[in-house]
Design an enzyme around this catalytic site. Sequence first.
Site, PDB file in Angstrom:
ATOM      1  N   ASN A 133     -12.005   4.150  -7.655  1.00  0.00           N
ATOM      2  CA  ASN A 133     -11.718   4.361  -6.128  1.00  0.00           C
ATOM      3  C   ASN A 133     -11.124   5.575  -5.760  1.00  0.00           C
ATOM      4  OD1 ASN A 133      -8.599   4.337  -4.722  1.00  0.00           O
ATOM      5  ND2 ASN A 133      -8.436   3.345  -6.965  1.00  0.00           N
ATOM      6  N   LYS A 150       0.908  -1.372   0.103  1.00  0.00           N
ATOM      7  CA  LYS A 150      -0.114   0.021  -0.081  1.00  0.00           C
ATOM      8  C   LYS A 150       0.989   1.350   0.242  1.00  0.00           C
ATOM      9  CE  LYS A 150      -3.389   2.670   0.167  1.00  0.00           C
ATOM     10  NZ  LYS A 150      -3.944   2.975  -1.115  1.00  0.00           N
ATOM     11  N   ASN A 155      -1.060   3.827 -13.509  1.00  0.00           N
ATOM     12  CA  ASN A 155      -2.026   4.095 -12.400  1.00  0.00           C
ATOM     13  C   ASN A 155      -3.337   4.149 -12.855  1.00  0.00           C
ATOM     14  OD1 ASN A 155      -3.073   4.710  -9.691  1.00  0.00           O
ATOM     15  ND2 ASN A 155      -0.992   5.418  -8.997  1.00  0.00           N
ATOM     16  N   CYS A 168      -0.805   9.210  -7.997  1.00  0.00           N
ATOM     17  CA  CYS A 168      -1.996   8.997  -7.317  1.00  0.00           C
ATOM     18  C   CYS A 168      -3.030  10.110  -7.641  1.00  0.00           C
ATOM     19  CB  CYS A 168      -1.893   8.761  -5.649  1.00  0.00           C
ATOM     20  SG  CYS A 168      -3.646   8.780  -5.000  1.00  0.00           S
ATOM     21  N   GLY A 171      -4.140  -5.915  -9.605  1.00  0.00           N
ATOM     22  CA  GLY A 171      -4.546  -5.396  -8.425  1.00  0.00           C
ATOM     23  C   GLY A 171      -6.105  -5.655  -8.369  1.00  0.00           C
ATOM     24  N   THR A 172      -7.087  -4.906  -9.293  1.00  0.00           N
ATOM     25  CA  THR A 172      -8.232  -4.855  -9.030  1.00  0.00           C
ATOM     26  C   THR A 172      -8.866  -6.440  -9.276  1.00  0.00           C
ATOM     27  OG1 THR A 172      -8.603  -2.892  -9.682  1.00  0.00           O
ATOM     28  CG2 THR A 172     -10.490  -4.115 -10.017  1.00  0.00           C
ATOM     29  N   ASN A 218       5.931   1.097  -1.969  1.00  0.00           N
ATOM     30  CA  ASN A 218       5.345   2.329  -2.890  1.00  0.00           C
ATOM     31  C   ASN A 218       5.342   3.569  -2.057  1.00  0.00           C
ATOM     32  OD1 ASN A 218       2.392   3.789  -3.566  1.00  0.00           O
ATOM     33  ND2 ASN A 218       3.183   2.527  -5.252  1.00  0.00           N
TER      34      ASN A 218
HETATM   35  C1  LIG Z   1      -8.323   0.411  -4.050  1.00  0.00           C
HETATM   36  C2  LIG Z   1      -7.063   0.881  -4.884  1.00  0.00           C
HETATM   37  C3  LIG Z   1      -6.092   1.616  -4.290  1.00  0.00           C
HETATM   38  C4  LIG Z   1      -4.985   1.688  -4.949  1.00  0.00           C
HETATM   39  N1  LIG Z   1      -3.850   2.305  -4.193  1.00  0.00           N
HETATM   40  C5  LIG Z   1      -2.678   2.786  -4.855  1.00  0.00           C
HETATM   41  C6  LIG Z   1      -1.343   3.314  -4.125  1.00  0.00           C
HETATM   42  O1  LIG Z   1      -1.671   3.326  -2.936  1.00  0.00           O
HETATM   43  N2  LIG Z   1      -0.415   3.260  -4.669  1.00  0.00           N
HETATM   44  C7  LIG Z   1      -0.147   3.178  -6.201  1.00  0.00           C
HETATM   45  O2  LIG Z   1       0.835   3.425  -6.550  1.00  0.00           O
HETATM   46  N3  LIG Z   1      -1.301   2.724  -6.787  1.00  0.00           N
HETATM   47  C8  LIG Z   1      -2.495   2.547  -6.144  1.00  0.00           C
HETATM   48  N4  LIG Z   1      -3.531   1.870  -6.812  1.00  0.00           N
HETATM   49  C9  LIG Z   1      -3.467   1.710  -8.494  1.00  0.00           C
HETATM   50  C10 LIG Z   1      -3.202   0.104  -8.744  1.00  0.00           C
HETATM   51  O3  LIG Z   1      -1.788   0.012  -8.259  1.00  0.00           O
HETATM   52  C11 LIG Z   1      -2.829   0.000 -10.217  1.00  0.00           C
HETATM   53  O4  LIG Z   1      -2.148   0.965 -10.729  1.00  0.00           O
HETATM   54  C12 LIG Z   1      -4.211   0.324 -10.906  1.00  0.00           C
HETATM   55  O5  LIG Z   1      -5.353  -0.163 -10.097  1.00  0.00           O
HETATM   56  C13 LIG Z   1      -4.369  -0.577 -12.160  1.00  0.00           C
HETATM   57  O6  LIG Z   1      -4.283  -1.857 -12.226  1.00  0.00           O
HETATM   58  P1  LIG Z   1      -5.690  -2.843 -11.972  1.00  0.00           P
HETATM   59  O7  LIG Z   1      -6.395  -2.632 -13.049  1.00  0.00           O
HETATM   60  O8  LIG Z   1      -4.806  -4.237 -12.060  1.00  0.00           O
HETATM   61  O9  LIG Z   1      -6.077  -2.681 -10.374  1.00  0.00           O
HETATM   62  C14 LIG Z   1      -4.656   1.591  -6.433  1.00  0.00           C
HETATM   63  C15 LIG Z   1      -5.827   0.950  -7.010  1.00  0.00           C
HETATM   64  C16 LIG Z   1      -6.919   0.661  -6.436  1.00  0.00           C
HETATM   65  C17 LIG Z   1      -7.971   0.195  -6.931  1.00  0.00           C
END
Ligand SMILES: Cc1cc2nc3c(=O)[nH]c(=O)nc-3n(C[C@H](O)[C@H](O)[C@H](O)COP(=O)(O)O)c2cc1C
Lengths: 258, 305
Positions: B72, B48, B194, B132, B267-268, B102
Amino acid sequence: MNTKYKIVKAEHLNSDTFMLTVESEIISKRARSGQIVNIKCGDEGGVLLRRPISICSVDRDKGTFDIVIQIRGKGTKILSKYKAGDEIDIMGPLGQGFSLYPKHKKIIAVGGGIGIFPLLQLLKDHPAENKKVILGFRNKSCVILEEEFKQACNKLFISTDDGSYCDKGLVTDILRKELDKEPADMLFFCGPLAMMKVGVEIAKEYNIPCEVSMEQRMGCGIGACLVCVCKTKNTDDWEYTQVCKKGPVFSGDKIIFD
Amino acid sequence: MSNNIDLKVNIAGLELKNPVIAASGCFGFGREYSRYFDLSRLGGIAVKGLTPLPRKGNPPPRIAETPSGILNSVGLQNPGVHAFIEKEIPFLRGFNSAIIANASGNTIEEYESMVEILSNADVDAIELNLSCPNVKEGCLSFGSSAGGVYDVVSRVRKYANKPLIVKLTPNVTDITEIAKAAEDAGADSVSLINTIRGMAIDVKSRRPVLGNITGGLSGPAVKPVALRMVYEVSKAVKIPVIGMGGISNCTDAIEFLLAGASAVMIGTAGFENPMAWVETIDGIEAYMTANSIDSVTELIGGLIV
Ligand SMILES: Cc1cc2nc3c(=O)[nH]c(=O)nc-3n(C[C@H](O)[C@H](O)[C@H](O)COP(=O)(O)O)c2cc1C
Ligand SMILES: Cc1cc2nc3c(=O)[nH]c(=O)nc-3n(C[C@H](O)[C@H](O)[C@H](O)COP(=O)(O)OP(=O)(O)OC[C@H]3O[C@@H](n4cnc5c(N)ncnc54)[C@H](O)[C@@H]3O)c2cc1C
Ligand code: FES
């Protein structure tokens, strides 16, 4: 980890509410009242996230548990089409359930809308001698599980918003009346935020401990993504706490209702 | 499965046993998912997003489901870098998986101090979050211009004694310019994408669904955009690229590798399927077996055009 289970019964309780009985030795053995399961709706229509649903009732001998679901939108609509024999993908049991303390001899559980469901197993499991429950529904056609609740408690009160069945009015007004007649050792609330807020105020006024079951939109359902938070007090400040992992049941005095 | 298959990849000296990494913010500090699978299966874990001090994050609701995606607006809620070092690293070190910290800050000075602190901590790489979309200060305000990225990365570079990955935002006109600025300033790798800024409105109440009004889109909906950006950035820079955005299975992951990514983050997808990471690793291995590929590195940039 296996998350696939069999539905042994699927039944509509009224026009928009249905009950699924799911076979799972593990979940029914581990489940505590107030805990939730997180259900995959299926691949139809791009519904991505699982939907959090409370465990309504558990049959530990048969190794099954019931969930009751009200159709709200896309996800719950898909779930309403499941039939007996279908496989369903469920994570759980998740989160913290209600506290069952033997020292609480007299309890009152108060529920409104979809918040009534977790109260059924609470009443079944709670060791109290005197259990009352107050349930609020929109109108007569929304009243469900009346017989099941009656059997699980000493006294059942029902109110409807329009007075079309039993009492008319707010569940919290009935609670106040009952507390004036006879004190209680513990109160439980589950339902709309406004109801729980008033409930916690009443508990404070009568100096009775209470627990509330919070609702929040969820992502992972297990505590990893921090999307499902509610505002809680800590020692000298406040913080956002995950409803899925630290809740959904919280001590009433921990919650900050803004 | 066959043992001659080599899933190892190397990101600027950071050796990963396989190219699948848990994406930051979707995996907490690993504790929750450790109940579902052995975290040692993962190539790496991006924890996180961390900041110098604890952050409360944004008011709820913090999530909205949109067609094939989610928005989100968590807003970097985290216990602070010191609590991470004290409480979470020892837990994560119980597994054999790279730890990627991170890091975010409000000011360049905070980014410098984060990198200095994490360089002295037991983590394997630092992922500088310049992307972010859910916080008012820092992050995007640096990450959305080539100059801003160059300034932050060149200032923190001297404090970094381990691989420095710069995480890029897709919310820019030309992401290759930003990636090149990161490379020129000394980044060892870039990760992207991101989330894409977005919003959702509840027409019944006429209110935004998210407490923060706007949020960041992730999940399958963003995959084509992410893939295109990974493809372009891979061609524009020499440093290794880590690809992510909407990856749900091994086919998606292989697409990113072919487009030029040396590793992928997921992630998701884990919200719906807690086994998504493990199934993706197994699926890549099965694909390699079926296609007689010995090393996963053969897939990287293997797109035929
Ligand atoms: C609930 C949530 C929280 C996230 N928090 C962070 C974070 O703290 N730092 C970061 O670099 N990316 C954060 N992300 C972005 C993810 O790391 C990623 O770049 C983005 O969700 C795309 O990938 P995915 O489609 O597989 O989720 C977050 C994404 C989600 C959905
Ligand atoms: C801890 C917890 C326990 C729950 N227990 C039950 C239960 O036992 N039975 C039951 O029928 N429902 C329960 N819910 C509510 C249920 O999760 C939502 O109704 C469901 O997610 C809506 O999904 P949908 O796809 O049908 O609706 P969507 O298409 O997602 O939305 C339809 C409507 O539902 C609202 N909504 C969406 N998600 C949620 C949510 N997570 N919480 C509240 N409102 C939401 C939206 O604001 C919208 O107006 C519970 C929710 C939580 C958080
Ligand atoms: S839903 Fe992810 S932390 Fe609660």
